[in-house]
Design an enzyme around this catalytic site. Structure first.
Site, PDB file in Angstrom:
ATOM      1  N   GLY A  63       0.860  -1.193   0.000  1.00 58.67           N
ATOM      2  CA  GLY A  63       0.000   0.000   0.000  1.00 58.67           C
ATOM      3  C   GLY A  63       0.887   1.232   0.000  1.00 58.67           C
ATOM      4  N   ARG A  64       0.375   2.314   0.585  1.00 57.93           N
ATOM      5  CA  ARG A  64       1.152   3.556   0.595  1.00 57.93           C
ATOM      6  C   ARG A  64       2.447   3.394   1.373  1.00 57.93           C
ATOM      7  NH1 ARG A  64      -4.681   5.745   1.565  1.00 57.93           N
ATOM      8  NH2 ARG A  64      -4.507   3.971   2.957  1.00 57.93           N
ATOM      9  N   ILE A  65       2.360   2.752   2.555  1.00 64.49           N
ATOM     10  CA  ILE A  65       3.550   2.645   3.406  1.00 64.49           C
ATOM     11  C   ILE A  65       4.553   1.660   2.806  1.00 64.49           C
ATOM     12  CG2 ILE A  65       4.402   2.022   5.701  1.00 64.49           C
ATOM     13  CD1 ILE A  65       1.580   2.938   6.762  1.00 64.49           C
TER      14      ILE A  65
ATOM     15  N   ARG B 240      -2.559  -8.358  -1.825  1.00 65.44           N
ATOM     16  CA  ARG B 240      -3.794  -9.027  -2.247  1.00 65.44           C
ATOM     17  C   ARG B 240      -4.047  -8.794  -3.734  1.00 65.44           C
ATOM     18  NH1 ARG B 240      -7.885  -6.636   1.786  1.00 65.44           N
ATOM     19  NH2 ARG B 240      -6.343  -5.058   1.351  1.00 65.44           N
ATOM     20  N   SER B 241      -3.829  -7.540  -4.161  1.00 66.65           N
ATOM     21  CA  SER B 241      -3.962  -7.294  -5.599  1.00 66.65           C
ATOM     22  C   SER B 241      -2.634  -6.764  -6.110  1.00 66.65           C
ATOM     23  CB  SER B 241      -5.074  -6.280  -5.854  1.00 66.65           C
ATOM     24  OG  SER B 241      -4.840  -5.117  -5.097  1.00 66.65           O
TER      25      SER B 241
ATOM     26  N   ARG C  60       0.949  -4.559  12.412  1.00 69.75           N
ATOM     27  CA  ARG C  60       0.241  -4.864  13.646  1.00 69.75           C
ATOM     28  C   ARG C  60       0.827  -6.139  14.229  1.00 69.75           C
ATOM     29  NH1 ARG C  60      -1.049  -0.415  13.713  1.00 69.75           N
ATOM     30  NH2 ARG C  60      -3.121   0.539  13.762  1.00 69.75           N
TER      31      ARG C  60
ATOM     32  N   GLU D 198      -0.034  -5.707  22.979  1.00 71.41           N
ATOM     33  CA  GLU D 198       0.529  -4.442  23.473  1.00 71.41           C
ATOM     34  C   GLU D 198      -0.207  -3.981  24.726  1.00 71.41           C
ATOM     35  OE1 GLU D 198       0.830  -1.515  20.327  1.00 71.41           O
ATOM     36  OE2 GLU D 198       1.744  -2.976  19.009  1.00 71.41           O
TER      37      GLU D 198
ATOM     38  N   HIS E 247       6.138   0.988  19.458  1.00 70.53           N
ATOM     39  CA  HIS E 247       5.110   1.449  18.499  1.00 70.53           C
ATOM     40  C   HIS E 247       5.269   2.941  18.174  1.00 70.53           C
ATOM     41  CE1 HIS E 247       0.840   0.275  16.935  1.00 70.53           C
ATOM     42  NE2 HIS E 247       1.444   1.106  16.099  1.00 70.53           N
ATOM     43  N   ILE E 248       6.414   3.273  17.560  1.00 66.39           N
ATOM     44  CA  ILE E 248       6.723   4.693  17.310  1.00 66.39           C
ATOM     45  C   ILE E 248       6.990   5.030  15.844  1.00 66.39           C
ATOM     46  CG2 ILE E 248       7.708   5.115  19.602  1.00 66.39           C
ATOM     47  CD1 ILE E 248      10.529   4.998  18.152  1.00 66.39           C
TER      48      ILE E 248
HETATM   49  C1  GLV Z   1      -0.305   3.202  13.809  1.00 70.04           C
HETATM   50  O1  GLV Z   1       0.032   2.083  14.068  1.00 70.04           O
HETATM   51  C2  GLV Z   1      -1.352   3.497  12.879  1.00 70.04           C
HETATM   52  O2  GLV Z   1      -2.078   2.605  12.436  1.00 70.04           O
HETATM   53  O3  GLV Z   1      -1.504   4.691  12.565  1.00 70.04           O
HETATM   54  C1  GLV Z   2      -1.572   2.588   4.805  1.00 68.88           C
HETATM   55  O1  GLV Z   2      -1.821   3.774   4.764  1.00 68.88           O
HETATM   56  C2  GLV Z   2      -1.057   1.879   3.665  1.00 68.88           C
HETATM   57  O2  GLV Z   2      -1.699   1.969   2.613  1.00 68.88           O
HETATM   58  O3  GLV Z   2       0.000   1.264   3.795  1.00 68.88           O
END
Ligand code: GLV
Ligand code: GLV
Length: 324
Positions: free
Chosen positions: A157-159, A179-180, A241, A270, A288-289
């Site tokens: 995805g974006r990240i 997935r796609s 996660r 957590e 988680h930072i």
């Molecule tokens: C952090 O884990 C978020 O989902 O923004």
């Molecule tokens: C979350 O914003 C992602 O698309 O990875």
């Protein structure tokens, strides 16, 4: 100003965001951690028109159905596995998250974690602080060189894309599973190989980085069996996660040398961390930072707050881009 509308911010967030909501509504800010307990949400959420909540607050079906007055849940996070979105839809409650604004901070943070593991930065720094630096050592703290290595990304995805772009600058090769399949232009830009199967991706990668959402389908995606398929030299990075990884299986794999290292920003339960992990030098453990920059945490708060202001102010839901 609409003082009749009551907003719950479940714990203190960036001041400018709390001020923005307080200027318009009757705002209550919870004590840090208090609304991580479902019981407190069950007893109190019914008093509010909107909630700006944290990823640690469990807004499950029972909680949502108890909150008859609620119009919108704005999660101060991009991941929203803490919210039963179907239950909210059925109850006519909008749900918002914070996409886009945290992409760069999270990709930077992921890369910091990746480099910290690959170059054994925390371990080496701990040794210096113990007084063990005895001068330049030709064989000390050798790590993994990134150039030419394959980064396997699960969740493009974006990240995931942001992490891949950074990895390119370090001379890494990109393989991914999603997935796609990504579009041609993105695959071309990244020179990324799409690999249909997670086990195969894990077999081929030198570093595996997780960027998928937590769903029923991704829980324990990385389990004991998958870990044994990875190279003995492999490094696993998780900034998605915690429950995507079977943490006990990972601790065992790090202990036995099934894989070489891991960098974790997230945990299965957590704030608990598997008791075997802190004693292991071959993992880097962050609290988680990865999205934690001044700029991003403020932008996340504003995005969540603006969705609340929009919905309670009668804006068309279609005009609010971050509604789910
Ligand atoms: C952090 O884990 C978020 O989902 O923004
Ligand atoms: C979350 O914003 C992602 O698309 O990875």
């Amino acid at each position: 100003m609409d003082r009749a509308k009551r907003i719950l911010i479940t714990e203190p967030i960036m001041q400018a965001v709390m001020d923005k909501l307080s200027a318009r509504f009757d705002v209550t800010v919870g004590r840090r951690g208090y609304y991580n307990k479902k019981e407190n949400l069950l007893n109190e959420l019914r008093d509010y028109d909107a909630v700006l909540c944290m990823l640690s607050n469990p807004l499950d079906r029972e909680v949502i159905e108890s909150a008859g007055r609620l119009r919108i849940i704005a999660n101060n996070a991009v991941g929203y596995n803490n919210i039963d979105v179907d239950a909210a839809r059925e109850a006519g409650i909008f749900v918002a998250n914070t996409p886009d604004v945290l992409t760069d901070a999270t990709a930077d943070g992921t890369f910091a974690l990746l480099l910290a593991v690959a170059r054994r930065i925390p371990e080496a720094e701990r040794a210096l602080r113990r007084g063990e630096f005895d001068g330049w050592n030709p064989t000390g703290f050798l790590g993994m060189e990134l150039r030419g290595k394959t980064l396997g990304i699960i969740g493009m995805g974006r990240i995931g894309t942001g992490v891949a772009r950074r990895a390119l600058a370090f001379g890494m090769k990109i393989a991914y599973h999603n997935r796609s399949r990504a579009d041609d232009a993105l695959e071309k830009e990244l020179g990324a190989a799409y690999i249909d199967s997670v086990p195969e991706l894990c077999r081929q990668s030198d570093i595996i980085s997780l960027h998928c959402p937590l769903t029923a389908g991704t829980k324990h995606l990385i389990n004991g069996e998958i870990l044994t398929l990875m190279k003995k030299t492999a490094i696993l990075i998780n900034a998605s996660r915690g429950p995507v990884v079977d943490e006990a299986a990972l601790a065992a794999a790090l202990k036995s040398g099934t894989i070489a290292g891991a960098g974790l920003d997230v945990y299965e339960h957590e704030p608990e961390v598997h008791p075997d992990l802190p004693a292991l030098e071959n993992c880097v453990l962050l609290p988680h930072i990865t999205s934690a920059t001044h700029e991003t945490r403020e932008a996340m708060g504003h995005l969540a707050a603006d969705a609340i202001i929009g919905i309670l102010g009668g804006k068309a839901p279609e005009s609010i881009a971050n509604l789910l």
